[in-house]
Scaffold this motif. Structure first.
Motif, PDB file in Angstrom:
ATOM      1  N   ARG A   9     -15.449 -11.185   6.516  1.00 21.82           N
ATOM      2  CA  ARG A   9     -14.942 -10.615   7.036  1.00 21.82           C
ATOM      3  C   ARG A   9     -14.331 -10.315   8.225  1.00 21.82           C
ATOM      4  NH1 ARG A   9     -19.553  -5.817   3.894  1.00 21.82           N
ATOM      5  NH2 ARG A   9     -19.336  -6.733   2.116  1.00 21.82           N
ATOM      6  N   ARG A  10     -14.833  -9.631   8.817  1.00 21.27           N
ATOM      7  CA  ARG A  10     -14.145  -9.422  10.016  1.00 21.27           C
ATOM      8  C   ARG A  10     -12.599 -10.435  10.568  1.00 21.27           C
ATOM      9  NH1 ARG A  10     -16.885  -7.673  13.984  1.00 21.27           N
ATOM     10  NH2 ARG A  10     -17.215  -6.776  12.315  1.00 21.27           N
ATOM     11  N   THR A 247     -15.598   7.172  11.810  1.00 18.77           N
ATOM     12  CA  THR A 247     -14.567   6.404  11.678  1.00 18.77           C
ATOM     13  C   THR A 247     -14.686   4.874  10.619  1.00 18.77           C
ATOM     14  OG1 THR A 247     -16.273   4.737  12.394  1.00 18.77           O
ATOM     15  CG2 THR A 247     -14.990   4.848  14.679  1.00 18.77           C
ATOM     16  N   ALA A 248     -12.930   4.756  10.317  1.00 20.26           N
ATOM     17  CA  ALA A 248     -12.612   4.124   8.671  1.00 20.26           C
ATOM     18  C   ALA A 248     -12.889   2.072   9.526  1.00 20.26           C
ATOM     19  CB  ALA A 248     -11.384   4.310   8.417  1.00 20.26           C
ATOM     20  N   ASN A 249     -14.156   1.896   8.615  1.00 24.20           N
ATOM     21  CA  ASN A 249     -14.824   0.835   8.973  1.00 24.20           C
ATOM     22  C   ASN A 249     -14.223   0.123   7.762  1.00 24.20           C
ATOM     23  OD1 ASN A 249     -16.525   1.899  11.158  1.00 24.20           O
ATOM     24  ND2 ASN A 249     -17.513   2.431   9.185  1.00 24.20           N
ATOM     25  N   GLN A 250     -12.850  -0.504   8.229  1.00 19.89           N
ATOM     26  CA  GLN A 250     -12.102  -2.024   6.905  1.00 19.89           C
ATOM     27  C   GLN A 250     -13.261  -3.013   6.383  1.00 19.89           C
ATOM     28  OE1 GLN A 250      -9.494  -4.264   9.070  1.00 19.89           O
ATOM     29  NE2 GLN A 250      -7.848  -3.959   6.951  1.00 19.89           N
ATOM     30  N   ALA A 251     -14.518  -3.535   7.517  1.00 18.15           N
ATOM     31  CA  ALA A 251     -15.060  -4.495   7.316  1.00 18.15           C
ATOM     32  C   ALA A 251     -16.663  -4.030   6.294  1.00 18.15           C
ATOM     33  CB  ALA A 251     -15.639  -4.922   8.163  1.00 18.15           C
ATOM     34  N   ALA A 252     -16.871  -2.902   6.263  1.00 16.75           N
ATOM     35  CA  ALA A 252     -17.414  -2.463   5.352  1.00 16.75           C
ATOM     36  C   ALA A 252     -17.183  -0.780   4.324  1.00 16.75           C
ATOM     37  CB  ALA A 252     -18.554  -1.324   6.453  1.00 16.75           C
ATOM     38  N   GLY A 253     -15.988  -1.107   4.211  1.00 13.35           N
ATOM     39  CA  GLY A 253     -15.343  -0.429   3.308  1.00 13.35           C
ATOM     40  C   GLY A 253     -17.013   1.412   3.361  1.00 13.35           C
ATOM     41  N   SER A 254     -16.555   1.764   4.765  1.00 13.04           N
ATOM     42  CA  SER A 254     -17.046   3.188   4.454  1.00 13.04           C
ATOM     43  C   SER A 254     -16.693   3.666   5.795  1.00 13.04           C
ATOM     44  CB  SER A 254     -18.145   2.336   4.911  1.00 13.04           C
ATOM     45  OG  SER A 254     -19.094   1.822   6.105  1.00 13.04           O
ATOM     46  N   THR A 271     -16.970   4.512   0.736  1.00  7.06           N
ATOM     47  CA  THR A 271     -15.858   4.923   0.182  1.00  7.06           C
ATOM     48  C   THR A 271     -14.572   3.990  -0.705  1.00  7.06           C
ATOM     49  OG1 THR A 271     -14.120   4.236   2.343  1.00  7.06           O
ATOM     50  CG2 THR A 271     -15.611   6.065   2.240  1.00  7.06           C
ATOM     51  N   GLY A 272     -14.974   2.257  -0.359  1.00  7.97           N
ATOM     52  CA  GLY A 272     -14.181   1.257  -1.107  1.00  7.97           C
ATOM     53  C   GLY A 272     -13.917   0.563  -0.039  1.00  7.97           C
ATOM     54  N   GLU A 273     -13.173  -0.135  -0.640  1.00  2.61           N
ATOM     55  CA  GLU A 273     -13.132  -1.880   0.404  1.00  2.61           C
ATOM     56  C   GLU A 273     -12.004  -1.565   0.438  1.00  2.61           C
ATOM     57  OE1 GLU A 273     -12.826  -6.661  -1.072  1.00  2.61           O
ATOM     58  OE2 GLU A 273     -13.009  -5.415  -2.669  1.00  2.61           O
ATOM     59  N   GLY A 274     -11.752  -2.473   1.967  1.00  2.00           N
ATOM     60  CA  GLY A 274     -10.997  -2.136   2.883  1.00  2.00           C
ATOM     61  C   GLY A 274     -10.342  -0.928   3.342  1.00  2.00           C
ATOM     62  N   THR A 275     -11.431  -0.300   3.672  1.00  2.00           N
ATOM     63  CA  THR A 275     -11.529   0.767   4.574  1.00  2.00           C
ATOM     64  C   THR A 275     -10.086   1.002   5.535  1.00  2.00           C
ATOM     65  OG1 THR A 275     -13.160   2.135   3.346  1.00  2.00           O
ATOM     66  CG2 THR A 275     -12.321   3.492   5.203  1.00  2.00           C
ATOM     67  N   LEU A 276      -9.270   1.388   6.143  1.00  4.83           N
ATOM     68  CA  LEU A 276      -8.415   1.247   6.448  1.00  4.83           C
ATOM     69  C   LEU A 276      -7.447   2.565   7.770  1.00  4.83           C
ATOM     70  CD1 LEU A 276      -6.314  -0.745   7.454  1.00  4.83           C
ATOM     71  CD2 LEU A 276      -4.826  -0.462   5.541  1.00  4.83           C
ATOM     72  N   THR A 284     -11.136  22.622   6.924  1.00  3.95           N
ATOM     73  CA  THR A 284     -12.565  22.579   5.986  1.00  3.95           C
ATOM     74  C   THR A 284     -13.599  21.573   6.037  1.00  3.95           C
ATOM     75  OG1 THR A 284     -11.889  20.870   5.013  1.00  3.95           O
ATOM     76  CG2 THR A 284     -10.945  23.332   3.796  1.00  3.95           C
ATOM     77  N   GLY A 285     -13.482  21.066   6.533  1.00  2.00           N
ATOM     78  CA  GLY A 285     -14.469  20.046   7.670  1.00  2.00           C
ATOM     79  C   GLY A 285     -14.345  18.691   7.084  1.00  2.00           C
ATOM     80  N   ARG A 286     -13.352  19.009   5.939  1.00  3.60           N
ATOM     81  CA  ARG A 286     -13.302  17.827   5.251  1.00  3.60           C
ATOM     82  C   ARG A 286     -13.236  16.233   5.801  1.00  3.60           C
ATOM     83  NH1 ARG A 286     -16.779  19.581   2.151  1.00  3.60           N
ATOM     84  NH2 ARG A 286     -16.289  20.268  -0.085  1.00  3.60           N
ATOM     85  N   VAL A 287     -13.107  15.113   5.764  1.00  2.49           N
ATOM     86  CA  VAL A 287     -12.684  13.528   5.667  1.00  2.49           C
ATOM     87  C   VAL A 287     -12.384  13.048   4.947  1.00  2.49           C
ATOM     88  CG1 VAL A 287     -13.417  11.736   7.524  1.00  2.49           C
ATOM     89  CG2 VAL A 287     -14.483  13.918   8.407  1.00  2.49           C
ATOM     90  N   VAL A 288     -11.290  12.075   5.452  1.00  4.98           N
ATOM     91  CA  VAL A 288     -10.298  11.606   4.063  1.00  4.98           C
ATOM     92  C   VAL A 288      -9.782  10.393   4.359  1.00  4.98           C
ATOM     93  CG1 VAL A 288      -8.250  11.374   3.174  1.00  4.98           C
ATOM     94  CG2 VAL A 288      -9.240  13.682   3.718  1.00  4.98           C
ATOM     95  N   ALA A 289     -10.283   9.490   3.755  1.00 11.10           N
ATOM     96  CA  ALA A 289     -10.058   8.148   4.154  1.00 11.10           C
ATOM     97  C   ALA A 289      -9.523   7.096   3.147  1.00 11.10           C
ATOM     98  CB  ALA A 289     -11.916   7.463   4.378  1.00 11.10           C
ATOM     99  N   ALA A 290      -8.331   6.511   3.720  1.00  9.32           N
ATOM    100  CA  ALA A 290      -7.697   5.347   2.664  1.00  9.32           C
ATOM    101  C   ALA A 290      -8.466   3.842   2.662  1.00  9.32           C
ATOM    102  CB  ALA A 290      -6.223   5.294   3.556  1.00  9.32           C
ATOM    103  N   ASN A 291      -8.624   3.384   1.425  1.00 10.83           N
ATOM    104  CA  ASN A 291      -9.394   2.429   1.120  1.00 10.83           C
ATOM    105  C   ASN A 291      -8.602   1.259   0.402  1.00 10.83           C
ATOM    106  OD1 ASN A 291     -11.797   3.383   1.865  1.00 10.83           O
ATOM    107  ND2 ASN A 291     -11.731   4.815  -0.372  1.00 10.83           N
ATOM    108  N   ARG A 292      -8.120   0.580   1.578  1.00 11.08           N
ATOM    109  CA  ARG A 292      -6.464  -0.554   1.439  1.00 11.08           C
ATOM    110  C   ARG A 292      -6.577  -1.077   0.342  1.00 11.08           C
ATOM    111  NH1 ARG A 292      -2.092  -2.419   4.158  1.00 11.08           N
ATOM    112  NH2 ARG A 292      -1.528  -4.605   2.966  1.00 11.08           N
TER     113      ARG A 292
END
Length: 350
Positions: A9-10, A247-254, A271-276, A284-292
């Motif tokens: 993964r790393r 933090t967007a954690n690419q290895a964990a998808g979180s 959040t989904g595989e490959g969070t980038l 709003t306090g919301r957080v948005v993540a892109a899962n490549r």
């Protein structure tokens, strides 16, 4: 998880981080779909191939985006000025040529806006440098060298500072946004600084250390500090009060929620595989993540640690930005009619 799986993964995460992008091309008409009670409908438009990042200018009401195609010598790259409502290209600027024989240009990848000085800052990853452009006419104003594999740049307007991360040598480099002179350089041996965020109230810059599973914090006039993060953090954002990092954690998808005062992860949300990429909305306090890898953008409620919505954007969303309650996501889908990558926009609701 086995040690072998962690290493695989790393390695994959590092490979994507090192890959800088993939034609300065046409625009399209935005289309809308998928209404939702937590977010508005999603508008999408083809822009160009090789989209990488975006940044919003409140001063000019413009969405700036970068694009670059292929491996060195990169001959196709552009700094694009988009209408944030229609997503159409208002103007496209080609970076300066660096090699007359090959036609290679100073390709742009990371991007940040300095509305105080009406400029745009880019990272020129392949050239180990940072560049400055005029927002008014796209003129190239300066190239600042010696930022090894410069991946991201962030602007602290209050302190007239632009920070760039040297992914290649573990450095964080500060430039004066008025004079373009280097004014501080901090190197954390063995680190791989990727995404950046800055607290303009305190002047502290934060870097997601992809290979160290931590956040590196650099306060003014002090030595760097380390805060634990998730598995493979590649992007970082801050809450409105600056007390919490995401933090967007690419290895964990979180996405991990990090209490900066206590120096610990309070929760991690799949959040989904490959969070980038990750961004926070101060309204709003919301957080948005892109899962490549998953091909989605996830909206989170960080206080509850829950997923509010998952938006299917198509293959390889590469970056997210939140501005005035709107989410902008760029992808590498090649899904446009001419093989262009897309920009997506939707509203966040309270």
């Amino acid at each position: 998880m086995s040690t072998l799986t962690c290493r695989i993964r790393r390695t994959a995460a590092l490979a994507v981080a090192l890959a800088a992008g993939s034609t300065l091309a046409a625009t399209g008409t935005a289309t809308a779909a998928h209404p939702d009670r937590h977010t508005g409908p999603v508008a999408s438009a083809p822009v160009t191939a090789g989209l990488y990042q975006s940044a919003y200018s409140a001063r000019n009401h413009v969405l700036w985006a970068t694009s670059a195609v292929g491996r060195p010598p990169v001959t196709t790259s552009g700094l694009l000025k988009l209408d944030p409502h229609t997503l159409k290209v208002r103007a496209a600027y080609r970076p300066p040529v660096t090699d007359q024989q090959t036609g290679a240009v100073e390709a742009v990848y990371g991007v940040a806006v300095d509305d105080e000085h009406d400029t745009v800052w880019t990272t020129n990853t392949r050239d180990d440098s940072v560049a400055v452009y005029s927002q008014r006419n796209g003129k190239h104003l300066a190239t600042l060298p010696d930022v090894a594999h410069a991946r991201e740049v962030v602007v602290d307007e209050r302190h007239d500072t632009a920070w760039a991360g040297g992914f290649g040598d573990g450095s964080l480099v500060a430039f004066d946004t008025r004079t373009y002179q280097e004014k501080r350089r901090v190197t954390v041996e063995g680190s791989s600084p990727a995404g950046l965020a800055v607290n303009e109230r305190t002047g502290t810059v934060y870097a997601a250390d992809l290979d160290g599973d931590r956040i590196i914090a650099v306060p003014p006039h002090k030595e760097p500090q380390s805060v634990p993060a998730g598995d493979g953090p590649i992007s970082v954002a801050l809450s409105r009060d600056g007390r919490t990092a995401y933090t967007a954690n690419q290895a964990a998808g979180s996405v991990s929620v990090v209490n900066l005062r206590r120096g610990r992860v309070t929760r991690s949300v799949p959040t989904g595989e490959g969070t980038l990429s990750v961004a926070a909305d101060p309204r709003t306090g919301r957080v948005v993540a892109a899962n490549r890898t998953a091909g989605t953008v996830t909206v989170l409620d960080p206080r509850r640690g829950t997923v509010v919505r998952t938006v299917a954007t198509g293959p390889h969303p590469n970056h997210v930005r939140v501005a005035h309650g709107s989410v902008y996501a760029v992808d590498k889908s090649h899904a446009g009619p001419g093989g262009e990558d897309l920009v997506h926009r939707f509203r966040l609701r309270r």
